[in-house]
Write a protein that holds these residues in place. Structure first.
Motif, mmCIF file in Angstrom:
data_model
loop_
_atom_site.group_PDB
_atom_site.id
_atom_site.type_symbol
_atom_site.label_atom_id
_atom_site.label_comp_id
_atom_site.label_asym_id
_atom_site.label_seq_id
_atom_site.Cartn_x
_atom_site.Cartn_y
_atom_site.Cartn_z
ATOM 1 N N TYR A 1 0.295 5.217 -0.523
ATOM 2 C CA TYR A 1 -0.106 5.829 -1.780
ATOM 3 C C TYR A 1 -1.519 6.393 -1.615
ATOM 4 O O TYR A 1 -2.396 5.738 -1.067
ATOM 5 C CB TYR A 1 -0.050 4.786 -2.901
ATOM 6 C CG TYR A 1 -0.289 5.358 -4.262
ATOM 7 C CD1 TYR A 1 0.625 6.237 -4.841
ATOM 8 C CD2 TYR A 1 -1.433 5.040 -4.970
ATOM 9 C CE1 TYR A 1 0.407 6.777 -6.087
ATOM 10 C CE2 TYR A 1 -1.668 5.569 -6.221
ATOM 11 C CZ TYR A 1 -0.743 6.440 -6.778
ATOM 12 O OH TYR A 1 -0.967 6.980 -8.020
ATOM 13 N N HIS A 2 -1.735 7.608 -2.106
ATOM 14 C CA HIS A 2 -2.939 8.370 -1.784
ATOM 15 C C HIS A 2 -4.263 7.671 -2.106
ATOM 16 O O HIS A 2 -5.233 7.827 -1.378
ATOM 17 C CB HIS A 2 -2.896 9.754 -2.451
ATOM 18 C CG HIS A 2 -2.961 9.731 -3.935
ATOM 19 N ND1 HIS A 2 -1.858 9.476 -4.724
ATOM 20 C CD2 HIS A 2 -4.001 9.912 -4.770
ATOM 21 C CE1 HIS A 2 -2.217 9.519 -5.993
ATOM 22 N NE2 HIS A 2 -3.506 9.771 -6.047
ATOM 23 N N THR A 3 -4.333 6.882 -3.163
ATOM 24 C CA THR A 3 -5.610 6.242 -3.500
ATOM 25 C C THR A 3 -6.005 5.151 -2.518
ATOM 26 O O THR A 3 -7.180 4.782 -2.447
ATOM 27 C CB THR A 3 -5.588 5.660 -4.921
ATOM 28 O OG1 THR A 3 -4.555 4.695 -5.013
ATOM 29 C CG2 THR A 3 -5.393 6.747 -5.956
ATOM 30 N N ASN A 4 -5.071 4.645 -1.735
ATOM 31 C CA ASN A 4 -5.412 3.608 -0.760
ATOM 32 C C ASN A 4 -6.340 4.120 0.330
ATOM 33 O O ASN A 4 -7.080 3.338 0.926
ATOM 34 C CB ASN A 4 -4.147 3.012 -0.149
ATOM 35 C CG ASN A 4 -3.475 2.070 -1.121
ATOM 36 O OD1 ASN A 4 -4.078 1.115 -1.579
ATOM 37 N ND2 ASN A 4 -2.235 2.366 -1.457
ATOM 38 N N GLU B 1 0.819 -1.215 0.000
ATOM 39 C CA GLU B 1 0.000 0.000 0.000
ATOM 40 C C GLU B 1 0.852 1.264 0.000
ATOM 41 O O GLU B 1 0.313 2.372 -0.004
ATOM 42 C CB GLU B 1 -0.922 0.000 1.235
ATOM 43 C CG GLU B 1 -1.955 -1.109 1.187
ATOM 44 C CD GLU B 1 -2.722 -1.270 2.476
ATOM 45 O OE1 GLU B 1 -3.952 -1.449 2.404
ATOM 46 O OE2 GLU B 1 -2.100 -1.240 3.568
ATOM 47 N N THR B 2 2.170 1.079 0.012
ATOM 48 C CA THR B 2 3.065 2.237 0.095
ATOM 49 C C THR B 2 3.825 2.432 -1.211
ATOM 50 O O THR B 2 3.913 1.540 -2.046
ATOM 51 C CB THR B 2 4.083 2.073 1.243
ATOM 52 O OG1 THR B 2 4.923 0.953 0.969
ATOM 53 C CG2 THR B 2 3.377 1.881 2.572
ATOM 54 N N ASP B 3 4.405 3.616 -1.339
ATOM 55 C CA ASP B 3 5.252 3.900 -2.487
ATOM 56 C C ASP B 3 6.709 3.617 -2.118
ATOM 57 O O ASP B 3 6.997 3.082 -1.039
ATOM 58 C CB ASP B 3 5.052 5.341 -2.956
ATOM 59 C CG ASP B 3 5.367 6.383 -1.898
ATOM 60 O OD1 ASP B 3 6.079 6.066 -0.920
ATOM 61 O OD2 ASP B 3 4.895 7.530 -2.051
#
Length: 143
Positions: free
Chosen positions: A24-27, A16-18
């Motif tokens: 990441y914002h859409t999560n 879920e991370t970059d």
């Protein structure tokens, strides 16, 4: 916490991370869905049961306000409540809090319209008065 707010915890997964380890914002929208689904379940109904009765809740609008980032392995709490209940529309409000320090990371809301399976708007109080009464009780803080 108010009885009409449901809190659901989850741990941030690596996927879920970059590359920087930041969610990441859409999560956050996915987490709003988790909060909404678990809110409905806690209140005594499931999305599946709503759909089996012919009631769908498509999202019509979403608003997010990013305050601070969640990071890999953080435990976050999704706080969900009904913000507004109308005869055709429903709005949920959310806060995502980092559990370790109580920091507000993201707030937002999603707006929904009650529809039938053909995605035509319905007046829930008329077509499914029991469900509407149940939502209204939850909105007003009932259990």
């Amino acid at each position: 916490m108010s009885p009409n707010i449901h809190a659901h915890r989850l741990r941030v997964r690596y996927g879920e991370t970059d590359q920087m380890g930041v969610v990441y914002h859409t999560n956050y929208l996915n987490w709003f869905e988790v909060g909404r689904t678990e809110w409905i379940r806690k209140a005594g109904l499931t999305y599946r049961e709503l759909e089996e009765r012919g009631v769908l809740l498509p999202v019509t609008d979403a608003v997010l306000s990013y305050k601070k980032p969640a990071r890999y392995d953080d435990v976050v709490e999704i706080r969900t409540r009904i913000k507004e209940l109308g005869v055709v529309r429903l709005a949920f409000a959310y806060e995502i809090i980092r559990v370790s320090d109580g920091e507000l990371l993201v707030s937002g809301e999603t707006m929904h319209v009650f529809t039938n399976k053909e995605l035509k708007p319905i007046r829930l109080a008329k077509t499914e008065p029991e469900i509407y009464a149940w939502l209204d009780a939850q909105y007003k803080g009932g259990e």
